[in-house]
Write an enzyme that holds these catalytic residues in place. Sequence first.
Site, PDB file in Angstrom:
ATOM      1  N   HIS A   7       0.850  -1.198   0.000  1.00  0.00           N
ATOM      2  CA  HIS A   7       0.000   0.000   0.000  1.00  0.00           C
ATOM      3  C   HIS A   7       0.880   1.240   0.000  1.00  0.00           C
ATOM      4  CE1 HIS A   7       0.672  -0.660   4.322  1.00  0.00           C
ATOM      5  NE2 HIS A   7       0.139   0.500   4.620  1.00  0.00           N
ATOM      6  N   HIS A  49       1.408   3.885   2.053  1.00  0.00           N
ATOM      7  CA  HIS A  49       1.945   4.603   3.209  1.00  0.00           C
ATOM      8  C   HIS A  49       3.471   4.698   3.157  1.00  0.00           C
ATOM      9  CE1 HIS A  49      -1.907   3.914   5.806  1.00  0.00           C
ATOM     10  NE2 HIS A  49      -2.008   4.951   5.009  1.00  0.00           N
ATOM     11  N   ASP A 106       5.817   4.331   5.247  1.00  0.00           N
ATOM     12  CA  ASP A 106       6.627   3.265   5.860  1.00  0.00           C
ATOM     13  C   ASP A 106       6.502   1.950   5.067  1.00  0.00           C
ATOM     14  OD1 ASP A 106       3.919   3.200   6.874  1.00  0.00           O
ATOM     15  OD2 ASP A 106       4.558   1.714   8.343  1.00  0.00           O
ATOM     16  N   HIS A 107       5.895   2.031   3.868  1.00  0.00           N
ATOM     17  CA  HIS A 107       5.791   0.856   2.989  1.00  0.00           C
ATOM     18  C   HIS A 107       6.297   1.129   1.578  1.00  0.00           C
ATOM     19  CE1 HIS A 107       3.490  -1.520   5.936  1.00  0.00           C
ATOM     20  NE2 HIS A 107       3.242  -0.299   6.388  1.00  0.00           N
ATOM     21  N   HIS A 146      -7.502  -0.794   5.496  1.00  0.00           N
ATOM     22  CA  HIS A 146      -6.468   0.098   6.046  1.00  0.00           C
ATOM     23  C   HIS A 146      -6.243   1.253   5.061  1.00  0.00           C
ATOM     24  CE1 HIS A 146      -2.799   1.162   8.192  1.00  0.00           C
ATOM     25  NE2 HIS A 146      -2.108   1.068   7.084  1.00  0.00           N
ATOM     26  N   ASP A 168      -0.305  -4.156   6.229  1.00  0.00           N
ATOM     27  CA  ASP A 168      -0.988  -3.645   7.421  1.00  0.00           C
ATOM     28  C   ASP A 168      -2.456  -4.084   7.460  1.00  0.00           C
ATOM     29  OD1 ASP A 168       1.378  -2.402   8.075  1.00  0.00           O
ATOM     30  OD2 ASP A 168       0.652  -0.346   7.772  1.00  0.00           O
ATOM     31  N   HIS A 208       4.361  -5.045  10.878  1.00  0.00           N
ATOM     32  CA  HIS A 208       4.739  -4.363  12.126  1.00  0.00           C
ATOM     33  C   HIS A 208       4.795  -5.339  13.299  1.00  0.00           C
ATOM     34  CE1 HIS A 208       4.335  -0.121  10.774  1.00  0.00           C
ATOM     35  NE2 HIS A 208       3.414  -0.621   9.951  1.00  0.00           N
TER      36      HIS A 208
HETATM   37 FE    FE Z   1       2.606   0.456   8.212  1.00  0.00          FE
HETATM   38 ZN    ZN Z   2       0.005   1.446   6.677  1.00  0.00          ZN
END
Ligand code: FE
Ligand code: ZN
Length: 242
Positions: A57, A59, A61-62, A114, A133, A171
């Site tokens: 996805h 985000h 942090d991805h 998400h 996530d 995570h």
């Molecule tokens: Fe994440």
């Molecule tokens: Zn995320």
Amino acid sequence: MALEIRQFPCLQDNYGFLIRDAASGKVACVDTPDAEAILRELEASGWGRLDLILNTHWHPDHAGGNARLKEATGCEIVGPEEVTRIAPLDRKVGDGDTVWLGETRLEVVATPGHTLGHIVYFSPENSVAFVGDTVFAMGCGRLFEGTAEQMWESLNRLAGLADDVRLYCAHEYTAANARFALAVDDAPAVRARAEAVFAARERGEPTVPTTVGQEKATNPFLRARDAHDFAERRAAKDAFKG
Ligand code: FE
Ligand code: ZN
């Protein structure tokens, strides 16, 4: 066909994953939380190449490391279209598509909730899924874009996979998830797993990957009665101060 997996911590509480198709030697990373950490892990692996990025996805942090990793390795970037909001993407994929890493087949499964475009990569032959996530050990992703109904359906698609499928979550949230699980579900299996999770974290051990069977038995979101019950639990978790 055989897939080797290297899992390593990144950023605050993310996991990075490097995967290698043993037959061809081709290497992919699942999501790009931290380009420099991924390049260091690649170096340590001795695998010597990065062919693909597989984003779950958009985000940061991805997908935040996409540009740097492409510049460093020339790899191809595969993911849902939403990734283009923040990062480069070479090939857009969606539900039902197949991605090949050498001779390893990865099925793309849409799991909105998400984010609206969130996808999971599932290797039936290796019984592994990279779930981003969507589902966490004893937890699930927050509903930033989708509805509770969408997330409930996404979680149930994953719960429909075989019990022995290993789920690689993005995570390490499991201790906090276990505290919430204990507050809403006192089933013996939930208590036993929470104890095991606290002990593992005390020893500094990861609790990822988990399995479909383990989540069906102990994840308070998968154990909700229906979409409405799920929505209430998700809202309670958002407000939970455990
Ligand atoms: Fe994440
Ligand atoms: Zn995320």
